[in-house]
Design a protein around this motif. Structure first.
Motif, PDB file in Angstrom:
ATOM      1  N   GLU A  63       4.098   6.411  23.721  1.00 51.94           N
ATOM      2  CA  GLU A  63       3.352   7.204  22.397  1.00 51.94           C
ATOM      3  C   GLU A  63       3.159   5.960  21.616  1.00 51.94           C
ATOM      4  OE1 GLU A  63       0.777   9.822  19.958  1.00 51.94           O
ATOM      5  OE2 GLU A  63       2.075   9.926  22.678  1.00 51.94           O
ATOM      6  N   ARG A  64       3.278   5.152  21.119  1.00 53.16           N
ATOM      7  CA  ARG A  64       2.592   4.607  20.435  1.00 53.16           C
ATOM      8  C   ARG A  64       2.095   3.531  20.584  1.00 53.16           C
ATOM      9  NH1 ARG A  64       7.067  -1.505  19.659  1.00 53.16           N
ATOM     10  NH2 ARG A  64       7.683  -0.748  21.646  1.00 53.16           N
ATOM     11  N   TYR A  65       1.768   3.601  22.088  1.00 51.62           N
ATOM     12  CA  TYR A  65       0.536   2.144  22.599  1.00 51.62           C
ATOM     13  C   TYR A  65      -0.951   3.397  22.467  1.00 51.62           C
ATOM     14  CZ  TYR A  65       3.969  -1.072  22.840  1.00 51.62           C
ATOM     15  OH  TYR A  65       4.864  -2.138  21.849  1.00 51.62           O
ATOM     16  N   ALA A  66       0.028   4.977  23.831  1.00 55.90           N
ATOM     17  CA  ALA A  66      -0.937   5.717  23.165  1.00 55.90           C
ATOM     18  C   ALA A  66      -2.013   5.961  22.570  1.00 55.90           C
ATOM     19  CB  ALA A  66      -0.672   6.794  23.776  1.00 55.90           C
ATOM     20  N   GLU A  67      -1.055   6.595  21.028  1.00 59.86           N
ATOM     21  CA  GLU A  67      -1.860   5.998  19.990  1.00 59.86           C
ATOM     22  C   GLU A  67      -2.631   5.430  19.464  1.00 59.86           C
ATOM     23  OE1 GLU A  67      -0.618   6.807  14.849  1.00 59.86           O
ATOM     24  OE2 GLU A  67       0.982   6.551  16.500  1.00 59.86           O
ATOM     25  N   PRO A  75      -3.534  -2.848  17.402  1.00 56.36           N
ATOM     26  CA  PRO A  75      -4.914  -1.934  17.419  1.00 56.36           C
ATOM     27  C   PRO A  75      -5.466  -2.358  15.103  1.00 56.36           C
ATOM     28  CG  PRO A  75      -2.988  -0.800  17.144  1.00 56.36           C
ATOM     29  CD  PRO A  75      -2.636  -1.885  17.120  1.00 56.36           C
ATOM     30  N   ASP A  76      -4.791  -2.999  14.512  1.00 56.00           N
ATOM     31  CA  ASP A  76      -5.238  -3.424  13.382  1.00 56.00           C
ATOM     32  C   ASP A  76      -6.528  -4.287  12.917  1.00 56.00           C
ATOM     33  OD1 ASP A  76      -3.153  -4.505  14.569  1.00 56.00           O
ATOM     34  OD2 ASP A  76      -3.061  -5.624  11.867  1.00 56.00           O
ATOM     35  N   VAL A  77      -6.165  -5.287  14.083  1.00 56.25           N
ATOM     36  CA  VAL A  77      -6.559  -6.463  14.609  1.00 56.25           C
ATOM     37  C   VAL A  77      -7.823  -6.335  15.289  1.00 56.25           C
ATOM     38  CG1 VAL A  77      -7.057  -8.927  15.184  1.00 56.25           C
ATOM     39  CG2 VAL A  77      -5.000  -7.577  13.991  1.00 56.25           C
ATOM     40  N   PHE A  80     -17.558 -17.130   9.418  1.00 54.45           N
ATOM     41  CA  PHE A  80     -19.203 -16.385  10.166  1.00 54.45           C
ATOM     42  C   PHE A  80     -19.460 -15.547   9.327  1.00 54.45           C
ATOM     43  CE2 PHE A  80     -16.958 -20.264  13.047  1.00 54.45           C
ATOM     44  CZ  PHE A  80     -19.155 -20.531  13.050  1.00 54.45           C
ATOM     45  N   ARG A  81     -20.301 -14.784   9.585  1.00 55.20           N
ATOM     46  CA  ARG A  81     -21.137 -13.296   9.010  1.00 55.20           C
ATOM     47  C   ARG A  81     -20.596 -12.623   9.995  1.00 55.20           C
ATOM     48  NH1 ARG A  81     -26.206 -15.998   8.120  1.00 55.20           N
ATOM     49  NH2 ARG A  81     -26.823 -14.163   9.178  1.00 55.20           N
ATOM     50  N   THR A  82     -19.104 -12.489  10.185  1.00 58.76           N
ATOM     51  CA  THR A  82     -18.542 -10.741  10.831  1.00 58.76           C
ATOM     52  C   THR A  82     -18.419  -9.538  10.045  1.00 58.76           C
ATOM     53  OG1 THR A  82     -16.412 -11.414  10.662  1.00 58.76           O
ATOM     54  CG2 THR A  82     -17.074 -12.634  12.483  1.00 58.76           C
ATOM     55  N   LEU A  83     -18.562  -8.498  10.934  1.00 56.99           N
ATOM     56  CA  LEU A  83     -18.202  -7.079   9.897  1.00 56.99           C
ATOM     57  C   LEU A  83     -16.847  -7.157  10.203  1.00 56.99           C
ATOM     58  CD1 LEU A  83     -21.201  -5.470  11.911  1.00 56.99           C
ATOM     59  CD2 LEU A  83     -20.626  -4.955   9.421  1.00 56.99           C
ATOM     60  N   ALA A  84     -15.995  -7.941   9.068  1.00 56.84           N
ATOM     61  CA  ALA A  84     -14.442  -7.752   9.438  1.00 56.84           C
ATOM     62  C   ALA A  84     -13.510  -7.038   9.057  1.00 56.84           C
ATOM     63  CB  ALA A  84     -14.183  -8.951   7.826  1.00 56.84           C
ATOM     64  N   ALA A  85     -13.656  -6.274  10.114  1.00 61.40           N
ATOM     65  CA  ALA A  85     -13.131  -4.813  10.757  1.00 61.40           C
ATOM     66  C   ALA A  85     -12.641  -4.388  12.032  1.00 61.40           C
ATOM     67  CB  ALA A  85     -13.367  -3.669   9.133  1.00 61.40           C
ATOM     68  N   ARG A  86     -11.328  -4.273  11.944  1.00 61.71           N
ATOM     69  CA  ARG A  86     -11.029  -3.480  13.428  1.00 61.71           C
ATOM     70  C   ARG A  86     -11.964  -2.984  14.117  1.00 61.71           C
ATOM     71  NH1 ARG A  86      -9.626   1.332  15.059  1.00 61.71           N
ATOM     72  NH2 ARG A  86      -7.944   0.450  16.473  1.00 61.71           N
ATOM     73  N   GLY A 112      -4.450  -9.904  28.896  1.00 62.55           N
ATOM     74  CA  GLY A 112      -4.527 -10.216  26.938  1.00 62.55           C
ATOM     75  C   GLY A 112      -5.320  -9.417  26.445  1.00 62.55           C
ATOM     76  N   ALA A 113      -6.414  -8.771  27.246  1.00 64.20           N
ATOM     77  CA  ALA A 113      -7.328  -7.754  25.978  1.00 64.20           C
ATOM     78  C   ALA A 113      -6.706  -6.658  26.114  1.00 64.20           C
ATOM     79  CB  ALA A 113      -8.767  -7.242  26.894  1.00 64.20           C
ATOM     80  N   MET A 114      -5.802  -5.676  27.022  1.00 64.23           N
ATOM     81  CA  MET A 114      -5.012  -4.592  27.623  1.00 64.23           C
ATOM     82  C   MET A 114      -4.269  -4.360  25.962  1.00 64.23           C
ATOM     83  SD  MET A 114      -5.240  -3.556  31.896  1.00 64.23           S
ATOM     84  CE  MET A 114      -4.998  -5.269  32.290  1.00 64.23           C
ATOM     85  N   VAL A 115      -3.203  -5.291  26.424  1.00 65.39           N
ATOM     86  CA  VAL A 115      -1.980  -5.777  25.782  1.00 65.39           C
ATOM     87  C   VAL A 115      -2.097  -6.019  23.963  1.00 65.39           C
ATOM     88  CG1 VAL A 115      -0.260  -6.133  27.193  1.00 65.39           C
ATOM     89  CG2 VAL A 115      -1.418  -7.989  26.481  1.00 65.39           C
TER      90      VAL A 115
END
Length: 343
Positions: free
Chosen positions: A269-273, A163-165, A134-140, A154-157
């Motif tokens: 911190e890694r998740y806060a980032e 965060p790259d996805v 499909f014609r998505t804007l294929a970037a996070r 699920g959305a939160m975790v």
């Protein structure tokens, strides 16, 4: 309110994802999974236009066909979303209804040797599957995830872990603040196991799988086991409960649950980032939530604020409702996400 289906301004395509990572999962659940992809009004008229994509996760026991369940005087979410886009209340977006059901009632959208690699399935199989077709804007920066209850969890975790996805999230009464929403249930489940199944989850599961319909208390027991399968399973698939026969907490197992509590995660911190990197964080819940997930929402908000996320990047609301019947909230978050994910 029509008691039958309404015509859509956009359209849905129904496909099947043949998952390599779910093949041979411990529960023997299907590795071929249905997916429904909503294409907004105008998608077929301009073949050069690309769209943000928003993935929608379901709550515990949810499977993809249930999105279309119709109850009196309420429209199902796919129709509500379509009507919102048809009215021009948000930039058009592709909406992906994907399936992460298990025979335990749910996966919590995590990888687990006791259930399957549902986190990897979503991020590394479902997302590329949609982007290729499909014609998505294929970037996070143009991809979001939303959900309610376990889907909100699920959305939160997922957004914190990958965060790259995903570049934005919306959680409606998502599971959070486990000390409040889960721990009080341990004595109740221990008592149910003692009184009806000789204290044995093995016996409960064997009897449950023979039933033609669940009995009172079955779903609550199954839900607790499904959480344990997601949060505290060993590499060999052994599932550890976070409480003993008397309902008292087993500290080392409980810690494994807390390690996957969004409130605890967001304080690291890694998740806060990861949260700071998002284009949007929507948090809401009903003030009368029966599982106290309004308190979980407030606690998650505190951590998100401490991480440095502020409005307009952040939206928070406690509204007058309980845990159920809040699908009217989903299009509000969908519109908000679409605005932030559209270039």
């Amino acid at each position: 309110m029509l008691p039958w289906s309404a015509p859509l301004a956009g359209r849905f395509e129904e496909l099947v994802v043949d998952s390599a990572v779910l093949r041979g999962n411990a529960l023997g659940d299907p590795h071929e999974r249905p997916i429904q992809v909503y294409l907004p009004p105008g998608y077929d008229e301009d073949e050069s236009r690309r769209y943000p994509a928003i993935y929608v996760a379901q709550g515990y026991t949810g499977h993809i066909a249930m999105w279309w369940n119709r109850v009196p005087f309420r429209q199902p979410y796919p129709e509500l979303a379509d009507a919102m886009f048809a009215r021009g209340e948000a930039p058009p977006a592709i909406v992906v209804l994907f399936d992460a059901w298990t025979s335990l009632g749910g996966s919590q959208f995590l990888d687990s040797p006791a259930t399957g690699r549902y986190h990897t399935y979503l991020c590394d199989e479902v997302v590329p599957f949609v982007d290729e077709r499909f014609r998505t804007l294929a970037a996070r920066e143009h991809r979001g995830i939303s959900g309610k209850s376990s889907g909100g969890y699920g959305a939160m975790v997922t957004a914190m872990l990958r965060p790259d996805v995903f570049g934005a999230l919306a959680t409606h009464a998502g599971d959070a603040l486990f000390d409040v929403c889960h721990r009080a249930d341990f004595p109740r489940r221990a008592r149910q196991l003692r009184d009806h199944f000789g204290g044995s989850y093995k016996r409960f599961l064997a009897e449950f799988r023979k039933r033609t319909t669940p009995r009172d208390g079955d779903i609550e027991l199954l839900e607790m086991y499904a959480y344990a399968a997601a949060y505290s399973a060993d590499d060999d698939g052994t599932v550890h409960l976070p409480f003993d026969a008397n309902g008292a907490v087993i500290p080392d197992v409980w810690q494994r649950w807390l390690d996957r509590d969004p409130v605890v995660m967001a304080g690291q911190e890694r998740y806060a980032e990861a949260l700071r990197s998002l284009r949007g964080v929507w948090i809401d819940a009903g003030k009368r939530d029966e599982y106290y997930l309004d308190l979980g929402a407030s606690a998650f908000l505190d951590k998100v604020l401490a991480a440095g996320v502020k409005p307009p990047q952040l939206y928070f609301e406690l509204f007058d409702a309980g845990h159920g019947g809040i699908e009217y909230r989903y299009p509000l978050a969908l519109a908000w996400l679409s605005e932030r994910l559209t270039p």
